[in-house]
Design a protein around this motif. Structure first.
Motif, mmCIF file in Angstrom:
data_model
loop_
_atom_site.group_PDB
_atom_site.id
_atom_site.type_symbol
_atom_site.label_atom_id
_atom_site.label_comp_id
_atom_site.label_asym_id
_atom_site.label_seq_id
_atom_site.Cartn_x
_atom_site.Cartn_y
_atom_site.Cartn_z
ATOM 1 N N VAL A 349 14.389 21.058 -4.540
ATOM 2 C CA VAL A 349 13.821 21.647 -3.326
ATOM 3 C C VAL A 349 12.614 20.830 -2.883
ATOM 4 N N LYS A 350 12.599 20.549 -1.601
ATOM 5 C CA LYS A 350 11.508 19.753 -1.020
ATOM 6 C C LYS A 350 10.650 20.651 -0.135
ATOM 7 N N THR A 351 9.331 20.623 -0.363
ATOM 8 C CA THR A 351 8.391 21.356 0.487
ATOM 9 C C THR A 351 7.463 20.357 1.161
ATOM 10 N N MET A 352 7.070 20.674 2.378
ATOM 11 C CA MET A 352 6.182 19.800 3.148
ATOM 12 C C MET A 352 5.047 20.636 3.719
ATOM 13 N N ASP A 353 3.797 20.110 3.582
ATOM 14 C CA ASP A 353 2.606 20.811 4.065
ATOM 15 C C ASP A 353 1.625 19.807 4.642
ATOM 16 N N THR A 354 0.787 20.277 5.539
ATOM 17 C CA THR A 354 -0.307 19.471 6.084
ATOM 18 C C THR A 354 -1.575 19.815 5.319
ATOM 19 N N ILE A 355 -2.209 18.801 4.741
ATOM 20 C CA ILE A 355 -3.413 19.026 3.940
ATOM 21 C C ILE A 355 -4.562 18.200 4.510
ATOM 22 N N GLU A 356 -5.805 18.614 4.150
ATOM 23 C CA GLU A 356 -7.007 17.896 4.566
ATOM 24 C C GLU A 356 -7.892 17.675 3.339
ATOM 25 N N TYR A 357 -8.512 16.502 3.287
ATOM 26 C CA TYR A 357 -9.397 16.213 2.155
ATOM 27 C C TYR A 357 -10.319 15.048 2.533
ATOM 28 N N ASN A 358 -11.440 14.967 1.788
ATOM 29 C CA ASN A 358 -12.354 13.834 1.929
ATOM 30 C C ASN A 358 -12.119 12.888 0.756
ATOM 31 N N GLU A 359 -12.174 11.605 1.031
ATOM 32 C CA GLU A 359 -11.961 10.633 -0.028
ATOM 33 C C GLU A 359 -12.973 9.501 0.093
ATOM 34 N N THR A 360 -13.269 8.888 -1.061
ATOM 35 C CA THR A 360 -14.203 7.761 -1.117
ATOM 36 C C THR A 360 -13.452 6.464 -0.840
ATOM 37 N N VAL A 361 -14.042 5.631 -0.028
ATOM 38 C CA VAL A 361 -13.469 4.315 0.262
ATOM 39 C C VAL A 361 -14.240 3.292 -0.562
ATOM 40 N N GLU A 362 -13.603 2.774 -1.611
ATOM 41 C CA GLU A 362 -14.263 1.806 -2.480
ATOM 42 C C GLU A 362 -14.571 0.517 -1.701
ATOM 43 N N TYR A 363 -15.780 0.003 -1.966
ATOM 44 C CA TYR A 363 -16.134 -1.223 -1.251
ATOM 45 C C TYR A 363 -15.324 -2.408 -1.782
ATOM 46 N N THR A 364 -15.109 -3.363 -0.911
ATOM 47 C CA THR A 364 -14.361 -4.572 -1.264
ATOM 48 C C THR A 364 -15.338 -5.718 -1.521
ATOM 49 N N THR A 365 -14.842 -6.758 -2.137
ATOM 50 C CA THR A 365 -15.667 -7.937 -2.424
ATOM 51 C C THR A 365 -15.147 -9.120 -1.626
ATOM 52 N N GLU A 366 -16.036 -9.778 -0.920
ATOM 53 C CA GLU A 366 -15.680 -10.935 -0.117
ATOM 54 C C GLU A 366 -16.444 -12.155 -0.624
ATOM 55 N N ASN A 367 -15.745 -13.243 -0.812
ATOM 56 C CA ASN A 367 -16.375 -14.509 -1.200
ATOM 57 C C ASN A 367 -16.615 -15.352 0.042
ATOM 58 N N VAL A 368 -17.847 -15.789 0.231
ATOM 59 C CA VAL A 368 -18.211 -16.603 1.386
ATOM 60 C C VAL A 368 -18.722 -17.951 0.886
ATOM 61 N N GLU A 369 -18.026 -19.019 1.277
ATOM 62 C CA GLU A 369 -18.444 -20.351 0.855
ATOM 63 C C GLU A 369 -19.613 -20.835 1.711
ATOM 64 N N SER A 370 -20.521 -21.585 1.065
ATOM 65 C CA SER A 370 -21.704 -22.091 1.765
ATOM 66 C C SER A 370 -22.048 -23.473 1.230
ATOM 67 N N ASP A 371 -22.291 -24.409 2.147
ATOM 68 C CA ASP A 371 -22.709 -25.749 1.743
ATOM 69 C C ASP A 371 -24.223 -25.853 1.602
ATOM 70 N N GLN A 372 -24.902 -24.697 1.683
ATOM 71 C CA GLN A 372 -26.340 -24.696 1.468
ATOM 72 C C GLN A 372 -26.691 -24.656 -0.012
ATOM 73 N N PHE A 373 -25.659 -24.386 -0.859
ATOM 74 C CA PHE A 373 -25.904 -24.285 -2.295
ATOM 75 C C PHE A 373 -24.949 -25.222 -3.016
ATOM 76 N N ASP A 374 -25.410 -25.692 -4.193
ATOM 77 C CA ASP A 374 -24.603 -26.632 -4.956
ATOM 78 C C ASP A 374 -23.354 -25.962 -5.509
ATOM 79 N N LYS A 375 -22.343 -26.772 -5.756
ATOM 80 C CA LYS A 375 -21.092 -26.290 -6.319
ATOM 81 C C LYS A 375 -21.350 -25.725 -7.711
ATOM 82 N N GLY A 376 -20.804 -24.531 -7.956
ATOM 83 C CA GLY A 376 -21.041 -23.836 -9.210
ATOM 84 C C GLY A 376 -21.989 -22.668 -9.035
ATOM 85 N N VAL A 377 -22.745 -22.643 -7.917
ATOM 86 C CA VAL A 377 -23.648 -21.528 -7.621
ATOM 87 C C VAL A 377 -22.809 -20.369 -7.097
ATOM 88 N N ARG A 378 -23.047 -19.203 -7.658
ATOM 89 C CA ARG A 378 -22.315 -18.012 -7.246
ATOM 90 C C ARG A 378 -23.240 -16.814 -7.431
#
Length: 562
Positions: A349-378
């Motif tokens: 048996v399949k039941t279907m309902d409309t629900i509401e909830y709050n959820e946390t959106v985990e932050y993402t990580t972005e890598n940005v390259e820069s020539d202002q710093f030497d290679k290996g700097v992170r």
């Protein structure tokens, strides 16, 4: 005036005799002037004035007159050429027209004569008939005036005419009979093609039904076999084969696949009964005699999940009831079929309902390259922050377990801030000693909170000085130099070692992140990392070491914190 008239007369005469005019004779060998004079003198023929004597100059009017004569003769010759060409084309056109006329006469003439002959043969009997009627009336009228029988005279005249002109009727029939036969053939073919044909099916010697084509029989045969296979041990032996007969039948009299299957079963066995087939998800599961009973049991099973709180409650797989004629040994008890279904997952048996909830959106990580710093700097250049959102979704459960949640509407409550990591791409080109400090040291932790352990304290003796500051606050190079080491250590955590080129080296330990790499050149006051508690540390601080000539010394006097 007379001279001009005479000149015109000469022109006319020259025009009439143009075809006889010859080109000037070739002048004797000499100069070009002699040749020109010869041509002009020749063109002057027909003029009234005498040609110039030897040694006399030609008058200008004579030259102009000669040029006019030349142009006139050229134009006249061209005009005459066009006229001759036109006459030639006219003759060709007349020849082609006559040839086409002769060809058409040759091709169409016999056909025209044929159609005229056919028309005469067809019209002759009618013409003679009307003429005979007219003459019969005249004969009857004359006989009546003579005191005889007018009717007899008229009939005798008609009979005589029919005998005399019977050959005309035969000639007409030679054309009318084939034409009539062709019309009858066309009408018959059109009637047959426009009719609806069906196949009459006979089985076991009995006529069953009318069907559209043999595919209907094949489908009905498969349906019968499907109904029988649902019962263990049931088998249909197709000893007889259907006999098809093409008949002209109204399409409304045709039988569909299901009805034909019932008739096949009736004709195949006497052990049959009316029952209801249960089909789930396209597969025939079993047959029961009481369809209403199975319907009630299905409703009771569905009610176990319908507590009135769900938007929709239904079986996961489509369930169909197919009334029809089935073999008796294929029909099962209603409760037996229901128990079999409940033991499987076919009644999920399949039941279907409309629900509401709050959820946390985990932050993402972005890598940005820069020539202002030497290679290996992170290092982390922006700290991430979780967001939140309100979701309206469609929740689907099967047998009470959630199998899917499909978002319908999403409202952002707090924006997520991504974590940004800066990655250096510049290739280090400095070597130890290539950058030399001036010996004056800046304070490495501008946001210092307090100092805990100093140089030489504790057992074993402390190697440097611990400078406490808030997490993430900047760590600065105390003087210019080249980074010798930048990495991770089990005790120091993330650390940087700088050689200042003047005998001094400095170490900065327990950093959260590093902003330089080995081989990087740094200047006094340049940020090289952030305050943290990596490695063996109980709080956020920077462990700062100073060496001179390779020997550890107390850094406090150099930092002004005596």
């Amino acid at each position: 005036m007379n001279q001009n008239t005479s000149g015109n007369s000469d022109v006319t005469q020259s025009t009439i005799q143009f075809s006889a005019v010859k080109l000037p004779e070739t002048p004797p060998a000499g100069t070009n002037a002699s040749a020109a004079k010869h041509i002009i003198k020749t063109l002057q023929r027909g003029q009234n004035e005498l040609p110039p004597t030897k040694g006399e100059k030609l008058p200008v009017r004579v030259v102009f007159n000669a040029i006019g004569q030349l142009l006139y003769r050229v134009g006249l010759q061209a005009e005459y050429g066009f006229i001759r060409t036109g006459r030639f084309l006219h003759r060709i056109n007349r020849v082609l027209a006559r040839s086409a006329k002769a060809l058409l006469s040759f091709a169409i003439g016999p056909l025209a004569a044929l159609f005229v002959s056919i028309g005469r043969d067809l019209a002759a009997p009618f013409c003679q008939f009307f003429i005979g009627i007219r003459n019969a009336f005249r004969a009857a009228h004359a006989e009546a005036e003579a005191g005889g029988s007018a009717k007899k005279a008229g009939m005798d005249y008609l009979k005589s005419g029919l005998r005399s002109y019977s050959h005309l009727i035969l000639n007409a029939l030679r054309y009318l009979l084939p034409a009539g036969a062709l019309c009858l053939f066309v009408f018959t073919v059109q009637s047959i093609l426009g009719s609806s044909f069906s196949l009459g099916v006979s089985y076991n010697g009995d006529f069953l039904v009318f069907i559209e084509n043999e595919n209907v029989w094949d489908s009905a045969e498969k349906l019968v076999q499907e109904r029988v296979v649902a019962s263990e041990g049931a088998k249909v032996e197709w000893e007889e084969h259907p006999v098809f007969e093409l008949r002209l039948v109204d399409p409304a009299a045709r039988t569909n696949v299901s009805e034909l299957a019932d008739k096949i079963i009736t004709a195949s066995s006497s052990q049959i009964m009316r029952a209801v087939g249960i089909r789930i998800n396209g597969e025939l599961i079993g047959m029961v005699q009481d369809g209403q009973a199975i319907q009630n049991l299905l409703a009771e099973h569905l009610a176990q999940y319908d507590d009135g709180t769900h938007e929709s409650v239904d079986f996961l797989y489509p369930i169909e009831q197919i009334p029809g004629v089935y073999f008796t040994n294929s029909v099962s008890d209603t409760q037996t079929v229901m128990d079999t279904l409940e033991a499987s997952d076919l009644l999920s048996v399949k039941t279907m309902d409309t629900i509401e909830y709050n959820e946390t959106v985990e932050y993402t990580t972005e890598n940005v390259e820069s020539d202002q710093f030497d290679k290996g700097v992170r290092f982390v250049s922006q700290r991430g922050r979780n967001g939140s959102q309100h979701v309206v979704a469609r929740e689907t459960r099967v047998n009470g377990e959630v199998i899917s949640v499909e978002p319908l509407e999403v409202t952002v409550l707090k924006e997520m801030v991504p974590r940004v990591v800066t990655v250096g791409t510049r290739k280090p080109t400095y070597t130890v000693g290539s950058v030399v400090g001036n010996g004056t040291m800046l304070f490495p932790v501008p946001q210092l909170s307090y100092i805990t352990t100093r140089f030489g304290q504790g057992r074993p003796a402390h190697r440097g000085i611990d400078l406490c500051a808030p997490a993430g606050s900047p760590v600065l190079a105390v003087d210019s130099g080249v980074v010798v080491e930048a990495g991770s250590h089990w005790s120091w955590g993330n650390y940087v070692l700088i050689d200042h080129g003047n005998g001094y080296t400095t170490r900065y330990a327990h950093c959260t992140s590093l902003m330089v790499a080995p081989g990087s050149a740094v200047s006094a006051g340049q940020q090289i990392g952030t305050v943290g508690r990596t490695g063996v540390a109980s709080g956020n601080h920077v462990h700062f070491e100073l060496t001179s000539g390779g020997r550890l010394i107390d850094p406090a006097p150099y930092l002004g914190v005596g």
